[in-house]
Design a protein around this motif. Structure first.
Motif, PDB file in Angstrom:
ATOM      1  N   MET A   1       0.848  -1.194   0.000  1.00 39.73           N
ATOM      2  CA  MET A   1       0.000   0.000   0.000  1.00 39.73           C
ATOM      3  C   MET A   1       0.879   1.238   0.000  1.00 39.73           C
ATOM      4  O   MET A   1       1.917   1.286   0.670  1.00 39.73           O
ATOM      5  N   ALA A   2       0.492   2.247  -0.769  1.00 37.53           N
ATOM      6  CA  ALA A   2       1.281   3.470  -0.868  1.00 37.53           C
ATOM      7  C   ALA A   2       1.334   4.192   0.471  1.00 37.53           C
ATOM      8  O   ALA A   2       0.376   4.174   1.254  1.00 37.53           O
ATOM      9  N   ARG A   3       2.467   4.808   0.740  1.00 34.31           N
ATOM     10  CA  ARG A   3       2.603   5.585   1.972  1.00 34.31           C
ATOM     11  C   ARG A   3       1.732   6.836   1.907  1.00 34.31           C
ATOM     12  O   ARG A   3       1.522   7.402   0.832  1.00 34.31           O
ATOM     13  N   PRO A   4       1.232   7.286   3.061  1.00 34.02           N
ATOM     14  CA  PRO A   4       0.521   8.567   3.074  1.00 34.02           C
ATOM     15  C   PRO A   4       1.443   9.688   2.623  1.00 34.02           C
ATOM     16  O   PRO A   4       2.667   9.624   2.802  1.00 34.02           O
ATOM     17  N   ILE A   5       0.855  10.733   2.067  1.00 32.99           N
ATOM     18  CA  ILE A   5       1.628  11.868   1.553  1.00 32.99           C
ATOM     19  C   ILE A   5       1.556  13.020   2.553  1.00 32.99           C
ATOM     20  O   ILE A   5       0.471  13.444   2.944  1.00 32.99           O
ATOM     21  N   ILE A   6       2.719  13.501   2.956  1.00 36.41           N
ATOM     22  CA  ILE A   6       2.799  14.690   3.806  1.00 36.41           C
ATOM     23  C   ILE A   6       3.305  15.852   2.958  1.00 36.41           C
ATOM     24  O   ILE A   6       4.419  15.814   2.432  1.00 36.41           O
ATOM     25  N   GLY A   7       2.478  16.875   2.804  1.00 36.80           N
ATOM     26  CA  GLY A   7       2.904  18.074   2.092  1.00 36.80           C
ATOM     27  C   GLY A   7       3.807  18.911   2.975  1.00 36.80           C
ATOM     28  O   GLY A   7       3.421  19.297   4.076  1.00 36.80           O
ATOM     29  N   ILE A   8       5.019  19.152   2.517  1.00 29.92           N
ATOM     30  CA  ILE A   8       5.990  19.956   3.260  1.00 29.92           C
ATOM     31  C   ILE A   8       5.986  21.361   2.682  1.00 29.92           C
ATOM     32  O   ILE A   8       6.348  21.575   1.523  1.00 29.92           O
ATOM     33  N   ILE A   9       5.550  22.314   3.480  1.00 31.16           N
ATOM     34  CA  ILE A   9       5.483  23.691   3.008  1.00 31.16           C
ATOM     35  C   ILE A   9       6.895  24.244   2.881  1.00 31.16           C
ATOM     36  O   ILE A   9       7.628  24.382   3.865  1.00 31.16           O
ATOM     37  N   GLY A  10       7.281  24.551   1.647  1.00 31.26           N
ATOM     38  CA  GLY A  10       8.627  25.027   1.386  1.00 31.26           C
ATOM     39  C   GLY A  10       8.742  26.542   1.471  1.00 31.26           C
ATOM     40  O   GLY A  10       7.778  27.253   1.765  1.00 31.26           O
ATOM     41  N   ASN A  11       9.924  27.031   1.204  1.00 27.94           N
ATOM     42  CA  ASN A  11      10.205  28.463   1.202  1.00 27.94           C
ATOM     43  C   ASN A  11      10.791  28.872  -0.148  1.00 27.94           C
ATOM     44  O   ASN A  11      11.288  28.036  -0.900  1.00 27.94           O
ATOM     45  N   ARG A  12      10.726  30.153  -0.426  1.00 24.81           N
ATOM     46  CA  ARG A  12      11.230  30.696  -1.691  1.00 24.81           C
ATOM     47  C   ARG A  12      12.636  31.241  -1.465  1.00 24.81           C
ATOM     48  O   ARG A  12      12.887  31.973  -0.509  1.00 24.81           O
TER      49      ARG A  12
ATOM     50  N   VAL B   1      11.038   8.873   9.839  1.00 23.73           N
ATOM     51  CA  VAL B   1      10.442   8.801  11.181  1.00 23.73           C
ATOM     52  C   VAL B   1       8.920   8.711  11.094  1.00 23.73           C
ATOM     53  O   VAL B   1       8.301   7.831  11.695  1.00 23.73           O
ATOM     54  N   ALA B   2       8.301   9.612  10.338  1.00 25.53           N
ATOM     55  CA  ALA B   2       6.848   9.531  10.157  1.00 25.53           C
ATOM     56  C   ALA B   2       6.464   8.381   9.243  1.00 25.53           C
ATOM     57  O   ALA B   2       5.314   7.928   9.250  1.00 25.53           O
ATOM     58  N   GLU B   3       7.437   7.903   8.438  1.00 22.74           N
ATOM     59  CA  GLU B   3       7.224   6.808   7.482  1.00 22.74           C
ATOM     60  C   GLU B   3       6.126   7.155   6.475  1.00 22.74           C
ATOM     61  O   GLU B   3       5.249   6.356   6.168  1.00 22.74           O
ATOM     62  N   CYS B   4       6.212   8.383   5.999  1.00 19.08           N
ATOM     63  CA  CYS B   4       5.298   8.866   4.969  1.00 19.08           C
ATOM     64  C   CYS B   4       6.112   9.359   3.773  1.00 19.08           C
ATOM     65  O   CYS B   4       7.334   9.438   3.832  1.00 19.08           O
ATOM     66  N   MET B   5       5.430   9.696   2.694  1.00 18.66           N
ATOM     67  CA  MET B   5       6.112  10.218   1.516  1.00 18.66           C
ATOM     68  C   MET B   5       6.158  11.734   1.589  1.00 18.66           C
ATOM     69  O   MET B   5       5.107  12.391   1.640  1.00 18.66           O
ATOM     70  N   PRO B   6       7.359  12.326   1.587  1.00 15.58           N
ATOM     71  CA  PRO B   6       7.454  13.787   1.615  1.00 15.58           C
ATOM     72  C   PRO B   6       7.191  14.383   0.244  1.00 15.58           C
ATOM     73  O   PRO B   6       7.702  13.902  -0.767  1.00 15.58           O
ATOM     74  N   LEU B   7       6.392  15.435   0.220  1.00 13.26           N
ATOM     75  CA  LEU B   7       6.083  16.130  -1.029  1.00 13.26           C
ATOM     76  C   LEU B   7       6.276  17.624  -0.790  1.00 13.26           C
ATOM     77  O   LEU B   7       5.512  18.241  -0.043  1.00 13.26           O
ATOM     78  N   ILE B   8       7.299  18.212  -1.397  1.00 10.39           N
ATOM     79  CA  ILE B   8       7.583  19.623  -1.198  1.00 10.39           C
ATOM     80  C   ILE B   8       6.556  20.460  -1.946  1.00 10.39           C
ATOM     81  O   ILE B   8       6.319  20.281  -3.142  1.00 10.39           O
TER      82      ILE B   8
ATOM     83  N   PHE C   1       7.059  13.150  15.196  1.00  9.62           N
ATOM     84  CA  PHE C   1       6.881  12.768  13.795  1.00  9.62           C
ATOM     85  C   PHE C   1       6.165  11.429  13.683  1.00  9.62           C
ATOM     86  O   PHE C   1       5.420  11.198  12.721  1.00  9.62           O
ATOM     87  N   GLY C   2       6.367  10.544  14.661  1.00  9.70           N
ATOM     88  CA  GLY C   2       5.633   9.285  14.656  1.00  9.70           C
ATOM     89  C   GLY C   2       4.146   9.517  14.791  1.00  9.70           C
ATOM     90  O   GLY C   2       3.329   8.875  14.112  1.00  9.70           O
ATOM     91  N   ALA C   3       3.772  10.463  15.669  1.00 10.79           N
ATOM     92  CA  ALA C   3       2.350  10.777  15.847  1.00 10.79           C
ATOM     93  C   ALA C   3       1.764  11.412  14.595  1.00 10.79           C
ATOM     94  O   ALA C   3       0.615  11.118  14.214  1.00 10.79           O
ATOM     95  N   LEU C   4       2.532  12.284  13.939  1.00 11.68           N
ATOM     96  CA  LEU C   4       2.061  12.873  12.678  1.00 11.68           C
ATOM     97  C   LEU C   4       1.850  11.786  11.636  1.00 11.68           C
ATOM     98  O   LEU C   4       0.836  11.780  10.921  1.00 11.68           O
ATOM     99  N   GLY C   5       2.806  10.864  11.543  1.00  9.42           N
ATOM    100  CA  GLY C   5       2.678   9.773  10.583  1.00  9.42           C
ATOM    101  C   GLY C   5       1.462   8.903  10.861  1.00  9.42           C
ATOM    102  O   GLY C   5       0.727   8.524   9.935  1.00  9.42           O
ATOM    103  N   ASN C   6       1.233   8.588  12.126  1.00 14.69           N
ATOM    104  CA  ASN C   6       0.064   7.776  12.475  1.00 14.69           C
ATOM    105  C   ASN C   6      -1.233   8.501  12.122  1.00 14.69           C
ATOM    106  O   ASN C   6      -2.187   7.888  11.638  1.00 14.69           O
TER     107      ASN C   6
END
Length: 258
Positions: free
Chosen positions: A1-12, A35-42, A236-241
């Motif tokens: 199963m695909a990992r959940p996606i966490i949107g990482i708010i980037g900077n300019r 740590v969260a065991e999710c997929m990071p998406l910038i 980060f574990g709690a965020l991932g869960n």
């Protein structure tokens, strides 16, 4: 199963003589992946490029990162001064409504440093432009010299409300953290509960009262050495869960009514 996606708010950033880029620190992506065991998406933090509604559909949670630019004081009814530093109005325009949408929907989010301040402003709170100028406060800024290990070193304790969400999550009413910020909370926004403070009284941990989902924020930088720091692992574990639970709900079969 695909990992959940966490949107990482980037900077300019201006990478070189006007070559602009949207980016985020590698340590943020590593914390989400390892740590969260999710997929990071910038996420390019500009509403001219991405819409809050689309982000909410694509991502299962969000990490609001730190960054050198500060939330513009107009967002909380204050006049701009030299002490407020640099700004990123495009990020303000994206993240503040995103925070409110996450709170309303129960979609998971974790705020860090600037992200901590964005959550407070999004909920109607205000910020001090320079904590170290306040009577009785310490200098919370990053040391100007030294290695990254020295700059991100654990420097002060944070005391949590006994029995509060952070005490329960981290298993301790007192932890040791780094500190790399100049601004801080002046007045807490609606439903923003200050659950942890530095020894000088500076707010360091908040949650949203009555939020439907995971809505915690910290003023320090848990992304540093996240896999080897028990406090960071818990956060980060709690965020991932929470993101996995959100993703499972999104993927759950919908009952047909007709």
């Amino acid at each position: 199963m695909a990992r959940p996606i966490i949107g990482i708010i980037g900077n300019r950033y201006d990478l070189h003589n006007g070559y602009m880029a949207h980016a985020n620190g590698e340590m943020n992506s590593a914390a989400i992946a390892d740590v969260a065991e999710c997929m990071p998406l910038i996420v390019p933090s500009d509403p001219a490029l991405v819409q809050v509604e689309d982000l909410l559909e694509v991502c299962d949670g969000f990490l609001l990162t730190g960054g050198r630019p500060n939330v513009h004081p107009e967002e909380y009814g204050h006049a701009e001064t030299e002490a407020h530093g640099d700004f990123d109005r495009a990020r303000d325009a994206l993240t503040l409504p995103l925070v409110r949408a996450c709170v309303d929907r129960g979609q998971p989010m974790l705020g860090i440093c600037r992200g901590f301040q964005e959550v407070n402003v999004a909920m109607g709170g205000t910020l001090h432009p320079e904590i170290r100028d306040l009577p009785g406060r310490d200098n919370h800024r990053m040391p100007p010299d030294g290695t990254l290990e020295e700059q991100f070193a654990l420097r002060h304790k944070v005391h949590f409300t006994p029995g509060g969400p952070f005490h329960q999550l981290l298993g301790d009413a007192e932890v040791l953290t780094n500190t790399l910020h100049g601004q801080g909370i002046e007045e807490a926004g609606a439903r923003v509960i200050i659950d942890g403070r530095a020894p000088d009284g500076t707010p360091e941990a908040i949650y949203i009262e009555g939020a439907k989902g995971f809505a915690l924020s910290v003023q320090w930088h848990p992304e540093w050495n996240a896999a080897n720091d028990p406090v960071s692992v818990s956060l980060f574990g709690a965020l991932g869960n929470a993101a996995r639970a959100w993703a499972d709900g999104r993927r759950a079969p919908q009952l047909r009514t007709a």
